[in-house]
Structures are given as structure tokens and as C-alpha cells.
Design a protein around this motif. Structure first.
Motif, PDB file in Angstrom:
ATOM      1  N   GLY A  78      44.823  36.612   0.226  1.00 30.57           N
ATOM      2  CA  GLY A  78      45.640  35.404   0.352  1.00 30.57           C
ATOM      3  C   GLY A  78      45.670  34.877   1.775  1.00 30.57           C
ATOM      4  N   ILE A  79      45.703  35.795   2.749  1.00 32.81           N
ATOM      5  CA  ILE A  79      45.692  35.384   4.147  1.00 32.81           C
ATOM      6  C   ILE A  79      44.337  34.770   4.506  1.00 32.81           C
ATOM      7  N   LEU A  80      43.255  35.392   4.052  1.00 28.40           N
ATOM      8  CA  LEU A  80      41.918  34.895   4.366  1.00 28.40           C
ATOM      9  C   LEU A  80      41.663  33.521   3.749  1.00 28.40           C
ATOM     10  N   SER A  81      42.224  33.272   2.576  1.00 26.28           N
ATOM     11  CA  SER A  81      41.959  32.007   1.890  1.00 26.28           C
ATOM     12  C   SER A  81      42.661  30.829   2.548  1.00 26.28           C
ATOM     13  N   LEU A  82      43.689  31.101   3.346  1.00 24.13           N
ATOM     14  CA  LEU A  82      44.394  29.999   4.007  1.00 24.13           C
ATOM     15  C   LEU A  82      43.471  29.209   4.919  1.00 24.13           C
ATOM     16  N   THR A 181      45.314  40.978  -4.139  1.00 25.84           N
ATOM     17  CA  THR A 181      43.882  41.199  -3.983  1.00 25.84           C
ATOM     18  C   THR A 181      43.552  41.394  -2.511  1.00 25.84           C
ATOM     19  N   MET A 182      42.800  42.444  -2.234  1.00 25.97           N
ATOM     20  CA  MET A 182      42.313  42.680  -0.881  1.00 25.97           C
ATOM     21  C   MET A 182      40.802  42.468  -0.855  1.00 25.97           C
ATOM     22  N   ARG A 183      40.323  41.920   0.256  1.00 23.01           N
ATOM     23  CA  ARG A 183      38.885  41.794   0.441  1.00 23.01           C
ATOM     24  C   ARG A 183      38.421  42.863   1.425  1.00 23.01           C
ATOM     25  N   ASN A 727      46.681  22.378   9.818  1.00 21.97           N
ATOM     26  CA  ASN A 727      45.330  22.911   9.990  1.00 21.97           C
ATOM     27  C   ASN A 727      44.890  23.805   8.837  1.00 21.97           C
ATOM     28  N   LEU A 728      45.794  24.105   7.912  1.00 17.20           N
ATOM     29  CA  LEU A 728      45.447  25.001   6.814  1.00 17.20           C
ATOM     30  C   LEU A 728      44.670  24.256   5.737  1.00 17.20           C
ATOM     31  N   ALA A 729      43.728  24.954   5.139  1.00 12.41           N
ATOM     32  CA  ALA A 729      42.909  24.341   4.099  1.00 12.41           C
ATOM     33  C   ALA A 729      43.711  24.016   2.852  1.00 12.41           C
ATOM     34  N   SER A 730      44.823  24.729   2.643  1.00  9.85           N
ATOM     35  CA  SER A 730      45.616  24.551   1.431  1.00  9.85           C
ATOM     36  C   SER A 730      46.656  23.444   1.550  1.00  9.85           C
ATOM     37  N   ARG A 731      46.695  22.742   2.674  1.00  6.71           N
ATOM     38  CA  ARG A 731      47.748  21.755   2.897  1.00  6.71           C
ATOM     39  C   ARG A 731      47.559  20.548   1.979  1.00  6.71           C
TER      40      ARG A 731
END
Length: 809
Positions: A78-82, A181-183, A727-731
């Protein structure tokens, strides 16, 4: 691998213009033999807090096993996807196609040597710099005084896994307390320079999961809800009992009824709490039990004070035969207090508070950098009195030298100066001001490059003939040229003919120029001008920043140059000293002029001293000193100073800290500011009908009665609101967010506030908007938004505090 060719063409429309043509041809090289193939095997699912084993097999391009070193990182997906983070690929990094990196260079640096930049802030940083203990203390004061471990990072790292002769290895680590989920990302390298990578996703979960939604922080007295989602991921229905342990929080409703959840289903519970009345750290633990399954979630939350950092200072003196106790305020939050007491025999110590403010001022444009340096040219000894560790002689010289270099980095090709390095337009007044500083620095023995200084003086000379330059600026230019030993006779005489139209401070500056060309009689007549308190009623916030305080400082400085025995010297000095003790003028320029003038005056005053000072800290004697010494006391609760003998001891006392309770009141002074919440269609939302989970637009409206530069808007957030990171991709995109918006100089987004820096071009209403999301239901204190002019504290406003009600979604 790129290959380039460059052609130069001299002939063109201009004989002095050089044309360049560059062609680029990429040549592809097969580096696949340098890539390792990595296989990583993981279980499909693992429980939190259990041991995980990852198996690796590494082969080269030919399929042969390779001895290699592996590093493994496991991170919350979840952190990486931000930020759409991609797993590292060393082979692509080393051999992948890249942008053409050749740079074009000129020989201009051989004709016009660049001044090496050394940021003054590296030497005199905000909140400290050279002083080790004090810098750390001030830095802590600028942060939230209540620290809490709210988030536990779901990150694991194994630094060195080595494969055997068969290219096989494994790594083990304990999975963190985490559900999701962990990557897993592996980077591989061999001794012969070959590289590879692998990544895979791993599901971390347990049959019983609890997912509460906590606020990031709280304010004293907040009422809030914690929605708790409970997931039964087992194969059988179950009854879940949720137990709550709250430390420091008052739970509203003590019992939580059992929740029946079907297999694969979920349930929800809402808990209500109230934050304490005093700041501190609270703990909340949730324990869910379903048969043999059990899960625990524990979190710490900081309860911050409503107010921020507060400073209090005083300057004065003690006559022999007196005793004085300096005590730190008792209303500061424990751990945020800082005490600083300086004792010295010199009266210039009375300038310590203002000089220290100049040295720590965090904005480094041309005017502020010049104002930082100017006082130190004449008061370097005072810096050592303020803080001997920080303001050592070599450090004072470093600050001045760095300031000179930074100012020269803003010089244009014609000798003038811009607001910032790289500016395309000259700042007319700032160019004269900066040149004035360079002239004084050169006289004081500092290393000022001769060519840039000569170009700056030539710029002043040529600007005298510019019809767009007003007479006040022309007088200042003549003043600086005269100080540099290059007086302009014709323009000085022409401006003298128009002296009746000049403001008081310009007449004083003109007197110096007249005196340097031999017109002493005219100079003495010019300095007879009176200094009425209402000559400049309010400091302007334009680029000239005129003020009565600066006018008096200029007059005192000129009188000390031309007529030091004039009776008005002492009167003006006393007025400025009184203002110095009761006010801080919030402009580096005002402070610089006053510090220079009063510093020169105070150094000219002598007093016979022969005393002994005994200093006691918290009941223990720590120092016995004579009238030949200075002393700095840091920390402690109570400092007692006793003076015995004959003479006068000067002191500068400062305390700072975060008050435990502070509820600032609303006010308006030449500004008006307010805040509104709007939905995504632009409709205003009432304060009592807000809903958690909703994305809203926060609209800050500021109204000015006149042109006002250098305005800061400080918007403190309530605990239930979080700023959306643009700056987040999910904004989520909001097209009208910046429509007709205030043009800003800088914007800073923090966890608990938004800071906006802007110039208001004229009277009118201006708006700034940003997106935020309500994440926690409850009733919160909404602090008022605060707006103020950096250069005039009387131009300011603060809106009312409100009670914000956020309903559950």
C-alpha cells in the motif's frame, strides 16, 4: 551507448552570436549476458508475527548456477502504490537506455568568474547553527512537543544472503504485526559484475483481523470516534469480543457488546473517547477474541497543545549592589523550556535580541541576506557575547564572507542586483542597499572582490540618470557613492536644490554626500530637520519598506558621522533603545539599520566599572566573574545574579517554550481572513454537517485594505482533517481548485498545518484552496486561521476558533 557530433557556425544574423548544432545517434549494445536470472519462492500466505522463509535460485544467461549476494526488502504494498514505486532493477539501471547526458559549456566563466556560493544558512541556520546544545533545543521546540509511536512500519530487510555453488540460498525473517500485502524485492550481484532482480507479492493475514481508524493527532478536549472494522477470515462463523484498554483517554460507554460475524464476513464497532484537557501521550489497545483466535492492536496518539512555540525576552542592566532572579515561566510544557541568559559589561548587549533575530532569520533574498550581514560588520564582538560557542571570531567572519558571496551571486551583468540568484530583473532599491553593505564591508577589512564592487558602484552612478529612478533612491545612491570615496558632485548638488521635496531620512543621507564634496555648511543645515513621530505613520510593505524606526536610525548614523556632539544624538538613541526593548519590528532591514546606529552609539559611550558578579543556578553557585568578563547561562529553572562593587552589568534574558494552555483570540488589523469548507462542486459546507471520509476543498479567503507584500497565512488543522498530498498518484483531481487562486511564493504542507507565503498586489479579496479529507468522526477544536505581514506585525488578522462536528460516514 550514444555517440554525438557537434558543429559550430560563426556566420549568422549577428557577428557576436554563436550557433551550435548537435546530432545524437544511439548505438545498441547487447548486454543480456550480464543479467542474472533470479527465482524467488514464497508461500502463498503467511500470518503476522510468524517466521517467513524465502528460497532463491540464481543462474546466469546460459542457465548455469552462480554464486551471488542477495539483498531482500519486504515493504507494505500500500505504501509503494502511493507513488507507483517500481522494484529496483540493477541491470536496467546500469545498461538501460538513458537520456543524453552531455552538457554544453561556455568559456564565459573565464571572462566573468563565478562567485562560489556558500549558503549563509549553512553557517547560521534557523534555530541555531554553530551552537550545539542550543541548536538541538530550538529544533525540538519547532516540532510537535508530544511524540508518539502512532505508526509501526511494515518493513523488513535482509542485507546479505549468499548462494552456494548450486546458486541456491534462503533467507528468513519474522513477519511484522501487519495485515495486507507485502512486496518482496530482491537485488542480486555476482563477483564478476553481473546483476539481477526478482520481486513477488505476499499476502499477510490471520483469521481474525481488527482494523481501527485512528486520528493522526489530537488536541486537548477533542471528542472523537474510532471506527473498528472486524474481519472473520476463517471458515466458520464466530462471536467476537472486543476489549478496550485506554490510558489517558476517557472512554464514553465502557462496554462493547459481542459481535457475531459469519465466515468470510465482517462486522463493525464504533468506540467514542475524549482527549484529556492537558497535552500528553495517550495509548489505546484493542484486543479481539474469537474462540482460539486472538489479535491485538495498540497505538499511541499525541495530544498536542493548542498553541505553538512562544518566546519571551528582556534586556536591561543591573547596578552594583543589586541582586536579580531570572526564572523560566511555569506555564511552559515540560521538556519544551529553554533558558538563555547573557551577562556582559558592554552596553551593546542591549542589541542582542535584535541581532540574534537577524542572524536566525530564515528567508535569504537579497534584502534579508544584506540585513543579516550588515550589523556584524560593526558588532562582531556582540555576537560572541550572545553565544561564545556559536559566534566565535572565525564564525562571524565566515557568516560575513558567506553573506558577501551570496549577495554577489545575485549580481547582474550590469552591476545591479536581483531579488534572488538567477533573477532576470534588477531590484533597484536592493541594489543600492547591497552596494552599501559591500562598501562598508570593504572599509571594515573584509574581502570584497574589487571588480564586482566597482561594477556595483558604476551601476549606482549610471542609475542616477535614469528617469524612472525616484529622488529618494538617487539620494541613497549619492550617499553610498560618497561613502565609497566616489561622490557625484553634479547629482548631489542637483538633489540639494530639490531638498524641500525630500523626506527627512533622505535629507540626512544627502547631508553625508554634501559633506564629502565640501559642502559642510549645507550638510549641517540638512541635519537640522526635525524627526516628528508621525512623519512615516506606518511602515510600508512595498520594496522600499520605509518606516519611522528606520528613519530615526538613519538620522542617528548620519549625526554620528557629521556632528557626533549634536545634542539630538542622545535623544534619538534613547528613543530607539526604548523601542528596542518593547518591540521587535519583524523586518530584517529595520533591525539592521537600528543595530548599526545604536551599536556605533553605544560603543562610543564609556563607563567605569569595577565589580564582581556571583551567579547561582538552581541554588548552586556556578560562576564568580569580574567586570572584565562575560558569561552565558543555559538551562536551569532559576538563575540569581548578584553585583557587588561599582559600575553596571548588562544582561539579555530569553526563555522559550510551548505554553500548556493557549487559546488565541480573533482580531483584524488591515487584514481580514476566514476559512470555508466546500464540496467538490464548490458549494459551501456547514460546520456541523461534515462527514468522515469526504474529500473537501478548504478555501482560505484573505482581504487586504491596501497593497501588502510578504504575507504569511498559517492554517492550523483540526485533528479530524488531513491534507491531500498533491504529489501522490492516488490523488483525486479537482479542476477548479486553482481557479482565480492567489499567486503564492511558497507553500508548505505539514501534518498539522498549511503555510502559504504570498504578496497581495492591492486592496481586494484573495483566495487560496487546497484539498483535504475528514478521516475521523467527532467534535474537534478548529483553530482560527492566522495571516500576518512578515514586515509589519500590526498588519495581521486571525479568524475565530470554531467547534467542528464530523459525522460518521
Amino acid at each position: 551507448m550514444p555517440v554525438d557530433a557537434c558543429a559550430h557556425q560563426v556566420d549568422g544574423p549577428s557577428e557576436t552570436q554563436l550557433f551550435r548544432s548537435i546530432g545524437i545517434l544511439p548505438i545498441t549494445v547487447d548486454c543480456s549476458a550480464q543479467e542474472l536470472k533470479v527465482e524467488m519462492q514464497l508461500p502463498k500466505e503467511v500470518r503476522p508475527d510468524h517466521l517467513l522463509r524465502a528460497d532463491f535460485a540464481v543462474v546466469d544467461a546460459a542457465g548455469l548456477p552462480v554464486q551471488a549476494h542477495i539483498t531482500l526488502a519486504a515493504v507494505d504494498q500500500g505504501i509503494l502504490s502511493l507513488t507507483n514505486y517500481e522494484s529496483p532493477d540493477p541491470h536496467q539501471f546500469l545498461f538501460g537506455r538513458k537520456a543524453f547526458a552531455t552538457k554544453i559549456s561556455d568559456l564565459y566563466h573565464q571572462l566573468m568568474p563565478e562567485i562560489k556560493r556558500q549558503e549563509i544558512d549553512q553557517i547560521s541556520a534557523t534555530g541555531g547553527g554553530g551552537g550545539k546544545g542550543r541548536a538541538v533545543a530550538n529544533r525540538k521546540q519547532l516540532l510537535n512537543p508530544i511524540s508518539a509511536e502512532r505508526f509501526r512500519s511494515a518493513i523488513r530487510f535482509l542485507g546479505n544472503i549468499v548462494t552456494d555453488d548450486q546458486g541456491v540460498a534462503h533467507g528468513e525473517f519474522k513477519v511484522p504485526e501487519f495485515n495486507g500485502t507485502m512486496r518482496l524485492m530482491a537485488v542480486v550481484g555476482s563477483a564478476d559484475g553481473k546483476t539481477g532482480h526478482a520481486d513477488a507479492e505476499l499476502l499477510v493475514r490471520q483469521p481474525l483481523m481488527v482494523r481501527p481508524t485512528f486520528p493522526r493527532f489530537l488536541a486537548c478536549g477533542d471528542l472523537f470516534e474510532v471506527p473498528v472494522a472486524i474481519f472473520n477470515q476463517s471458515k466458520a462463523d464466530g462471536i467476537v469480543q472486543l476489549n478496550v484498554v485506554a490510558v489517558g483517554l476517557q472512554q464514553i460507554g465502557t462496554s462493547v457488546a459481542p459481535v457475531t460475524i459469519k465466515a468470510g464476513g465482517e462486522g463493525a464497532v464504533r468506540l467514542r473517547f475524549q482527549a484529556p484537557d492537558l497535552p500528553g501521550k495517550v495509548t489505546l489497545e484493542l484486543k479481539a477474541v474469537m474462540g482460539d483466535e486472538e489479535t491485538v492492536v495498540k497505538v499511541e496518539i499525541a495530544v498536542r497543545p493548542i498553541g505553538g512555540l512562544s518566546h519571551r525576552s528582556s534586556i536591561g542592566f543591573m547596578d552594583a549592589g543589586t541582586k536579580k532572579t531570572f526564572a523560566i515561566s511555569t506555564d511552559y510544557l515540560a521538556g519544551t523550556e529553554d533558558l538563555h541568559l547573557v551577562l556582559a559589561p558592554e552596553p551593546t548587549l542591549q542589541l542582542a535580541d535584535t541581532l540574534k533575530y537577524l542572524l536566525q532569520y530564515p528567508y535569504g533574498c537579497l534584502e534579508q541576506t544584506t540585513s543579516r550581514v550588515f550589523p556584524l560588520l560593526h558588532l562582531s564582538q556582540l555576537g560572541q557575547r550572545i553565544d561564545p560557542e556559536r559566534y566565535k571570531p572565525e564564525q562571524i567572519r565566515n557568516i560575513v564572507d558567506a553573506g558577501i558571496r551570496r549577495v554577489l551571486s545575485m549580481q547582474s551583468h550590469d552591476g545591479g542586483f536581483g531579488w534572488w540568484p538567477g533573477a532576470t530583473d534588477n531590484y533597484a532599491w536592493g541594489s543600492v542597499y547591497a552596494t552599501h553593505m559591500l562598501v562598508e564591508a570593504d572599509v571594515a577589512g573584509y574581502e570584497v572582490p574589487k571588480e564586482p564592487l566597482a561594477e556595483a558602484l558604476e551601476y549606482l552612478r549610471t542609475s542616477l540618470g535614469d528617469s524612472d529612478t525616484d529622488n529618494c533612491l538617487k539620494v541613497y545612491s549619492c550617499y553610498v557613492l560618497a561613502k565609497a570615496g566616489k561622490p557625484n558632485h553634479s547629482w548631489t548638488m542637483r538633489l540639494h536644490e530639490q531638498r524641500a521635496e525630500l523626506p527627512i531620512y533622505s535629507r540626512f543621507q544627502l547631508a553625508v554626500a554634501m559633506n564629502r564634496i565640501g559642502g559642510r555648511t549645507s550638510a549641517l543645515e540638512l541635519i537640522q530637520a526635525t524627526l516628528p513621530d508621525d512623519d512615516v505613520k506606518k511602515m510600508k510593505t512595498d520594496r522600499y519598506l520605509h518606516s519611522q524606526i528606520r528613519q530615526e536610525a538613519i538620522a542617528l548614523d548620519v549625526l554620528l558621522d557629521i556632528d557626533p556632539e549634536n545634542r539630538r544624538v542622545h535623544d534619538i538613541a534613547r528613543r530607539l533603545s526604548r523601542k528596542l526593548q518593547i518591540d521587535r519590528w519583524y523586518t530584517t532591514q529595520n533591525n539592521a539599520f537600528v543595530v548599526m546606529a545604536l551599536g556605533r552609539y553605544m560603543k562610543s559611550q564609556t563607563r567605569e566599572n569595577e565589580y564582581t558578579v556571583i551567579v547561582t543556578k538552581d541554588g548552586k553557585k556556578i560562576r564568580r566573574m569580574t567586570n572584565k568578563e562575560s558569561f552565558v547561562v543555559r538551562n536551569g529553572k532559576n538563575i540569581t545574579v548578584a553585583v557587588e562593587g561599582k559600575g553596571r552589568l548588562f544582561y539579555h534574558f530569553e526563555t522559550s517554550g510551548v505554553p500548556v494552555l493557549n487559546k488565541p483570540k480573533a482580531f483584524e488589523s488591515d487584514l481580514r481572513v476566514q476559512r470555508r469548507f466546500r464540496d467538490l462542486d464548490g458549494q459551501e459546507l456547514p460546520m456541523d454537517r461534515l462527514c468522515s471520509g469526504d474529500l473537501v476543498v478548504v478555501e482560505l479567503e484573505i482581504a487586504a485594505a491596501q497593497q501588502t507584500s510578504n504575507v504569511v497565512i498559517n492554517d492550523l488543522l483540526p485533528a479530524g482533517l488531513e491534507i491531500e498530498n498533491p504529489n501522490l498518484a492516488s490523488r483525486t483531481s479537482i479542476p477548479w481548485l486553482k481557479k482565480d487562486a492567489l499567486s503564492t511564493v511558497n507553500v508548505e504542507r505539514r501534518d498539522d498545518r498549511l503555510l502559504v507565503f504570498a504578496d497581495l498586489p492591492g486592496s481586494g479579496v484573495y483566495k487560496y484552496r487546497y484539498a483535504a479529507r475528514f478521516v475521523t468522526p467527532g467534535t474537534f477544536t478548529q483553530p482560527g486561521v492566522h495571516a500576518f505581514c512578515m514586515y509589519d506585525s500590526s498588519i495581521a488578522a486571525r479568524s475565530d476558533m470554531h467547534t467542528l462536528k464530523v459525522q460518521a460516514e
